[in-house]
Write a protein that holds these residues in place. Structure first.
Motif, mmCIF file in Angstrom:
data_model
loop_
_atom_site.group_PDB
_atom_site.id
_atom_site.type_symbol
_atom_site.label_atom_id
_atom_site.label_comp_id
_atom_site.label_asym_id
_atom_site.label_seq_id
_atom_site.Cartn_x
_atom_site.Cartn_y
_atom_site.Cartn_z
ATOM 1 N N PRO A 357 0.828 -1.198 0.000
ATOM 2 C CA PRO A 357 0.000 0.000 0.000
ATOM 3 C C PRO A 357 0.875 1.266 0.000
ATOM 4 C CG PRO A 357 0.059 -0.960 2.194
ATOM 5 C CD PRO A 357 0.816 -1.892 1.304
ATOM 6 N N ALA A 358 1.090 1.827 -1.178
ATOM 7 C CA ALA A 358 1.898 3.039 -1.299
ATOM 8 C C ALA A 358 0.979 4.251 -1.245
ATOM 9 C CB ALA A 358 2.668 3.030 -2.618
ATOM 10 N N PRO A 359 1.440 5.341 -0.640
ATOM 11 C CA PRO A 359 0.619 6.554 -0.614
ATOM 12 C C PRO A 359 0.197 6.964 -2.023
ATOM 13 C CG PRO A 359 2.548 6.807 0.782
ATOM 14 C CD PRO A 359 2.734 5.525 0.023
ATOM 15 N N ASN A 360 -0.974 7.540 -2.122
ATOM 16 C CA ASN A 360 -1.517 8.033 -3.396
ATOM 17 C C ASN A 360 -2.136 6.925 -4.242
ATOM 18 O OD1 ASN A 360 -1.976 10.468 -4.908
ATOM 19 N ND2 ASN A 360 -0.464 9.785 -6.419
ATOM 20 N N THR A 361 -2.299 5.726 -3.664
ATOM 21 C CA THR A 361 -2.949 4.632 -4.388
ATOM 22 C C THR A 361 -4.263 4.264 -3.695
ATOM 23 O OG1 THR A 361 -1.874 2.877 -3.103
ATOM 24 C CG2 THR A 361 -0.699 3.680 -5.064
ATOM 25 N N PRO A 362 -5.207 3.662 -4.435
ATOM 26 C CA PRO A 362 -6.450 3.196 -3.801
ATOM 27 C C PRO A 362 -6.208 2.181 -2.699
ATOM 28 C CG PRO A 362 -6.697 3.260 -6.189
ATOM 29 C CD PRO A 362 -5.239 3.515 -5.910
ATOM 30 N N LEU A 363 -5.165 1.362 -2.843
ATOM 31 C CA LEU A 363 -4.878 0.366 -1.809
ATOM 32 C C LEU A 363 -4.496 1.048 -0.496
ATOM 33 C CD1 LEU A 363 -4.562 -2.593 -1.014
ATOM 34 C CD2 LEU A 363 -2.196 -2.491 -1.843
ATOM 35 N N TRP A 364 -3.711 2.101 -0.570
ATOM 36 C CA TRP A 364 -3.351 2.876 0.623
ATOM 37 C C TRP A 364 -4.607 3.449 1.281
ATOM 38 C CZ3 TRP A 364 1.037 4.528 3.405
ATOM 39 C CH2 TRP A 364 0.838 5.636 4.230
ATOM 40 N N ASP A 365 -5.443 4.074 0.464
ATOM 41 C CA ASP A 365 -6.665 4.688 1.017
ATOM 42 C C ASP A 365 -7.558 3.645 1.680
ATOM 43 O OD1 ASP A 365 -5.761 7.102 0.027
ATOM 44 O OD2 ASP A 365 -6.946 6.980 -1.813
ATOM 45 N N LYS A 366 -7.700 2.488 1.040
ATOM 46 C CA LYS A 366 -8.557 1.418 1.577
ATOM 47 C C LYS A 366 -8.029 0.922 2.923
ATOM 48 C CE LYS A 366 -10.048 -3.319 0.380
ATOM 49 N NZ LYS A 366 -9.221 -4.068 1.360
ATOM 50 N N MET A 367 -6.709 0.637 2.959
ATOM 51 C CA MET A 367 -6.143 0.088 4.190
ATOM 52 C C MET A 367 -6.097 1.128 5.306
ATOM 53 S SD MET A 367 -3.239 -2.654 3.159
ATOM 54 C CE MET A 367 -3.712 -4.194 2.342
ATOM 55 N N LYS A 368 -5.921 2.382 4.942
ATOM 56 C CA LYS A 368 -5.947 3.434 5.957
ATOM 57 C C LYS A 368 -7.342 3.543 6.564
ATOM 58 C CE LYS A 368 -4.663 8.251 6.798
ATOM 59 N NZ LYS A 368 -3.720 7.904 7.892
ATOM 60 N N GLU A 369 -8.353 3.485 5.716
ATOM 61 C CA GLU A 369 -9.734 3.562 6.188
ATOM 62 C C GLU A 369 -10.074 2.381 7.091
ATOM 63 O OE1 GLU A 369 -14.263 3.629 4.315
ATOM 64 O OE2 GLU A 369 -12.559 4.197 3.055
ATOM 65 N N GLU A 370 -9.511 1.218 6.774
ATOM 66 C CA GLU A 370 -9.765 0.016 7.572
ATOM 67 C C GLU A 370 -8.891 -0.057 8.826
ATOM 68 O OE1 GLU A 370 -10.984 -2.792 3.706
ATOM 69 O OE2 GLU A 370 -9.056 -3.066 4.743
ATOM 70 N N GLY A 371 -7.970 0.898 8.990
ATOM 71 C CA GLY A 371 -7.080 0.898 10.149
ATOM 72 C C GLY A 371 -6.033 -0.190 10.113
ATOM 73 N N ARG A 372 -5.630 -0.619 8.912
ATOM 74 C CA ARG A 372 -4.693 -1.737 8.790
ATOM 75 C C ARG A 372 -3.250 -1.304 8.532
ATOM 76 N NH1 ARG A 372 -7.216 -5.375 4.290
ATOM 77 N NH2 ARG A 372 -5.319 -6.571 4.701
ATOM 78 N N LEU A 373 -3.010 -0.026 8.280
ATOM 79 C CA LEU A 373 -1.648 0.440 8.065
ATOM 80 C C LEU A 373 -0.886 0.459 9.384
ATOM 81 C CD1 LEU A 373 -2.238 3.430 5.613
ATOM 82 C CD2 LEU A 373 -1.430 1.140 5.039
ATOM 83 N N LEU A 374 0.337 -0.035 9.353
ATOM 84 C CA LEU A 374 1.188 -0.042 10.553
ATOM 85 C C LEU A 374 2.060 1.203 10.510
ATOM 86 C CD1 LEU A 374 2.137 -3.838 10.541
ATOM 87 C CD2 LEU A 374 0.409 -2.688 11.951
ATOM 88 N N GLU A 375 1.520 2.274 11.040
ATOM 89 C CA GLU A 375 2.161 3.575 10.886
ATOM 90 C C GLU A 375 3.398 3.733 11.762
ATOM 91 O OE1 GLU A 375 -0.652 6.765 10.982
ATOM 92 O OE2 GLU A 375 -2.094 5.693 9.733
ATOM 93 N N HIS A 376 3.658 2.784 12.672
ATOM 94 C CA HIS A 376 4.869 2.861 13.491
ATOM 95 C C HIS A 376 6.104 2.386 12.730
ATOM 96 C CE1 HIS A 376 3.665 -1.374 13.920
ATOM 97 N NE2 HIS A 376 4.931 -1.621 14.193
#
Length: 529
Positions: A357-376
């Protein structure tokens, strides 16, 4: 007086654990992605930062491009007082970009600072860096606008290349340079994970609009580099424009020349154009996104990937087959079914990249909305070739890393090293084309035939250096077929194979102690001066 411009890549060293990077951030396509687990069989090459050179060669201002400087070398260049300083990078090199911007502000405070490349997609980057501009998308058009150049222009391809550095432990010192032709940018297909297609707004930007223009540029590059190997870059799906590809095919056939073109193409467009016409065009290696048997990307629907790769091989065309690990559909059982399916295609080169999931892609937006990105997870570890940076329902981060390592290991142990598969494809191409009624195909076969002595050496070496009996048997089988067609391996060739065996073993011993990182050379090129 025209403003003076400096465009720089990020600084080296690469592939080390330090304050700015990680040892997995390897600035090599083959070592990092395509021959990842193949030891001394790994092909070691470096590429110029072609995007910066493309900008420099297509603006009016005097521009200097600095490829792969040390930090001290970058500082020295800053002190020359450039009006505009541009830094291009990918996301894992963010900390290097941050340091370079800080150095620019200190040593050249009056300069306008621009940051571009895929690093520019990092959210809120303008709040993190003290840069004047963040360039998203086409850097040539952006810089022309910044400099006041008119928006309409005739693209001029810069003299950029890939250079060979090492194989079998033998340093090559960049003696072989294969030119790059920057065909265009982007792809209009819009796959959810693809940072390239979304970086350029799902546009297929064509710098060369006709096959004739492409052919003329290929002739120019061939004369400069004395190489008929031409790498089409920038354009992520060259065969979207089949009319341009057909015109190029006609020009190549009419000329009677033999080229070895590397390009990117989706399975649906390659199939529509036809494998025979691809070979007539001069296609030698093609990068195909297989993605996965459980994925549902339109470009691959109804495609028989195994048949396509086999048909390409019959004309001597090598396939780089790219598959995604950790798709949403993958679990601990069917992911190996997917890897098995990939290996059954027997491509010359394989890439196994994590779903990213790279920023600026639909996959990034989807996973961010689902709370699945590991931002740490730090940005320098956000790449597709170690661990993912999102939560997958069936794999921990450590398990995901092991899956990827095993996929690459299986590729090597079951299919053999890529150099052996490359030789196999050219032998098949020779066998199938040598008696063709078409003169250009007989010429292609003749070119393959001239390299068969090298492939006898590689086969012999692989038998001795083999990591498994299966790989040794693959090498013996290919050597026996080549010898049946071209004669026995000579004493000189056997001696060459033995010499390469010792350099390979020496490389392995050296690597165990000091690692295998090779740094790209620093290169400074001036334009419009």
């Amino acid at each position: 007086m025209a403003p003076r411009v400096l465009l720089s890549s990020v600084f080296k060293p690469f592939a080390v654990d330090d304050a700015y990077s990680r040892k997995e951030c390897i600035m090599e396509l083959c070592r990092n992605q395509l021959t990842k687990s193949q030891g001394p069989f790994c092909i070691r090459t470096y590429h110029n930062t072609y995007g910066l050179h493309a900008i420099a060669n297509n603006v009016s201002a005097p521009t200097t491009v600095l490829d792969f400087p040390t930090l001290d070398r970058f500082r020295r260049e800053l002190k020359k007082g450039y009006d505009i300083i541009g830094i291009g990078a990918i996301m894992p090199n963010f900390l290097k970009v941050k340091k370079m911007v800080e150095e620019a502000r200190e040593l050249s405070p009056r300069s306008t600072v621009v940051v571009g490349g895929f690093c520019a997609t990092i959210p809120d980057l303008d709040k993190t860096l003290d840069a004047d501009y963040i360039c998203l998308g086409d850097g040539v058009s952006f810089m022309r606008d910044l400099l006041g150049d008119p928006p309409e222009f005739q693209f001029k391809n810069p003299n950029v290349f890939a250079e060979s550095r090492q194989i079998f432990g033998v340093p090559l010192f960049g003696f072989q340079q294969n030119p790059h032709l920057i065909v265009g940018l982007g792809c209009s297909y819009g796959c959810d994970f693809c940072s390239v297609t979304h970086f350029f707004g799902r546009k297929h930007i064509k710098f060369f609009k006709t096959g004739k223009a492409l052919f003329d540029e290929m002739i120019r590059l061939e004369k400069i580099y004395r190489s008929n190997v031409i790498v089409f870059i920038g354009d992520d799906n060259f065969f979207l424009d089949l009319g341009r590809a057909e015109e190029l095919r006609q020009e190549v056939v009419k000329s009677g020349r033999f080229f070895k073109i590397m390009a990117f193409g989706s399975a649906d467009r390659l199939t529509r154009f036809g494998v025979e016409r691809l070979a007539e065009m001069g296609l030698d290696t093609v990068w195909v996104g297989r993605e996965g048997k459980f994925s549902n990307y339109g470009k691959n629907r109804g495609m028989d990937m195994k048949s396509l790769v086999g048909d390409l091989r019959s004309y001597g065309i090598k396939t780089i087959l790219s598959s995604i690990l950790l798709l949403e559909e993958h679990d601990k059982d069917n992911i190996w079914e997917d890897v098995d399916d990939h290996l059954s295609c027997n491509p010359a080169f394989s890439q196994f990249a994590h779903y990213s999931p790279a920023p600026n892609t639909p996959l990034w937006d989807k996973m961010k909305e689902e709370g699945r990105l590991l931002e740490h997870i730090p940005l320098e570890e956000c790449h597709a070739f170690k661990q993912p940076w999102f939560v997958h329902p069936h794999f921990s981060l450590a398990e995901a890393e092991k899956v990827q390592d095993l996929a690459y290991t299986r590729d090597f142990l079951e299919l053999g090293p890529a150099v052996l598969r490359y030789a196999e494809a050219e032998y098949q191409g020779w066998k199938n084309l040598k008696d063709s009624p078409k003169a250009h195909f007989r010429k292609r076969a003749g070119a393959y035939a001239r390299d068969m002595w090298k492939y006898r050496v590689i086969c012999r070496l692989t038998e001795e250096l083999s990591p498994s009996e299966r790989v040794a048997e693959l090498a013996r089988d290919l050597r026996s077929r080549i010898e049946a067609s071209f004669g026995k391996t000579s004493a000189v060739e056997k001696a060459m194979a033995r010499g390469l065996y010792f350099t390979s073993r020496l490389w392995e011993a050296r690597t165990r102690r000091w690692g295998d990182a090779i740094q790209p050379r620093t290169r400074l090129v001036k334009y419009n001066q």
